[in-house]
Design a protein around this motif. Structure first.
Motif, PDB file in Angstrom:
ATOM      1  N   ARG A  96       0.841  -1.211   0.000  1.00 53.53           N
ATOM      2  CA  ARG A  96       0.000   0.000   0.000  1.00 53.53           C
ATOM      3  C   ARG A  96       0.866   1.247   0.000  1.00 53.53           C
ATOM      4  N   ARG A  97       1.882   1.266   0.847  1.00 52.25           N
ATOM      5  CA  ARG A  97       2.761   2.430   0.961  1.00 52.25           C
ATOM      6  C   ARG A  97       3.418   2.760  -0.380  1.00 52.25           C
ATOM      7  N   ARG A  98       3.706   1.719  -1.151  1.00 56.82           N
ATOM      8  CA  ARG A  98       4.344   1.920  -2.454  1.00 56.82           C
ATOM      9  C   ARG A  98       3.347   2.172  -3.574  1.00 56.82           C
ATOM     10  N   GLY A  99       2.076   2.246  -3.252  1.00 54.00           N
ATOM     11  CA  GLY A  99       1.055   2.608  -4.240  1.00 54.00           C
ATOM     12  C   GLY A  99       0.435   1.462  -5.005  1.00 54.00           C
ATOM     13  N   ALA A 100       0.652   0.234  -4.569  1.00 51.56           N
ATOM     14  CA  ALA A 100       0.026  -0.909  -5.248  1.00 51.56           C
ATOM     15  C   ALA A 100      -1.474  -0.911  -4.970  1.00 51.56           C
ATOM     16  N   VAL A 101      -2.246  -1.311  -5.971  1.00 56.30           N
ATOM     17  CA  VAL A 101      -3.698  -1.404  -5.806  1.00 56.30           C
ATOM     18  C   VAL A 101      -4.168  -2.850  -5.727  1.00 56.30           C
ATOM     19  N   GLU A 102      -3.274  -3.779  -6.096  1.00 58.98           N
ATOM     20  CA  GLU A 102      -3.597  -5.193  -5.935  1.00 58.98           C
ATOM     21  C   GLU A 102      -2.305  -5.966  -5.698  1.00 58.98           C
TER      22      GLU A 102
END
Length: 148
Positions: A96-102
């Motif tokens: 999440r912190r790195r911007g992943a959505v899945e």
């Protein structure tokens, strides 16, 4: 128990757990060194430490908005005590912190215990990779959407 970033100095202990946990398809030390070389750019590897002993480890790869659980392993005598859940929680937070959505992963079809943990964390089966592992065992592909 505490979690901290994995370093090359941790590799002897990590490799012992790797070989014990995955005797048929353990990663080589060179493979793990390669993963650590990409940390923190595209990789995130952590170890779980208790009483100054590494009892588990986990790794994540992230590219753009997609993350992949690379590995999770816990000493046999420390399983079912929350270590794996703590490691997976850390990987999800980092994704999440790195911007992943899945986030995706593969799990052996003959490992119902791990599959149930992943399902408890909201992962859903999305397919099968036939004969994925070295011994011919199928891999169950799983995915979870990540909320903000």
């Amino acid at each position: 128990m505490k979690l901290r970033q994995m370093t090359e100095a941790d590799l002897p202990a990590v490799m012992a757990i790797e070989r014990a946990t995955f005797p048929l398809d353990a990663w080589s030390e060179g493979m793990l060194r390669g993963e650590l070389a990409d940390q923190p750019r595209t990789r995130h590897y952590v170890v779980a430490v208790e009483d100054e002993q590494i009892i588990g480890y986990a790794g994540l790869a992230v590219a753009a908005d997609q993350a992949d659980v690379q590995t999770i392993a816990v000493l046999a005598d420390r399983q079912s005590k929350g270590t794996g859940s703590a490691l997976l929680t850390d990987l999800l937070a980092e994704a999440r912190r790195r911007g992943a959505v899945e986030i995706f992963l593969e799990v052996r079809s003959d490992n119902p215990r791990a599959r149930s943990v992943y399902e408890r964390f909201g992962f859903e089966e999305i397919g099968v990779r036939r004969r994925y592992y070295d011994d011919g065992t199928d891999a169950i592909m799983m995915k979870r959407k990540l909320d903000g």
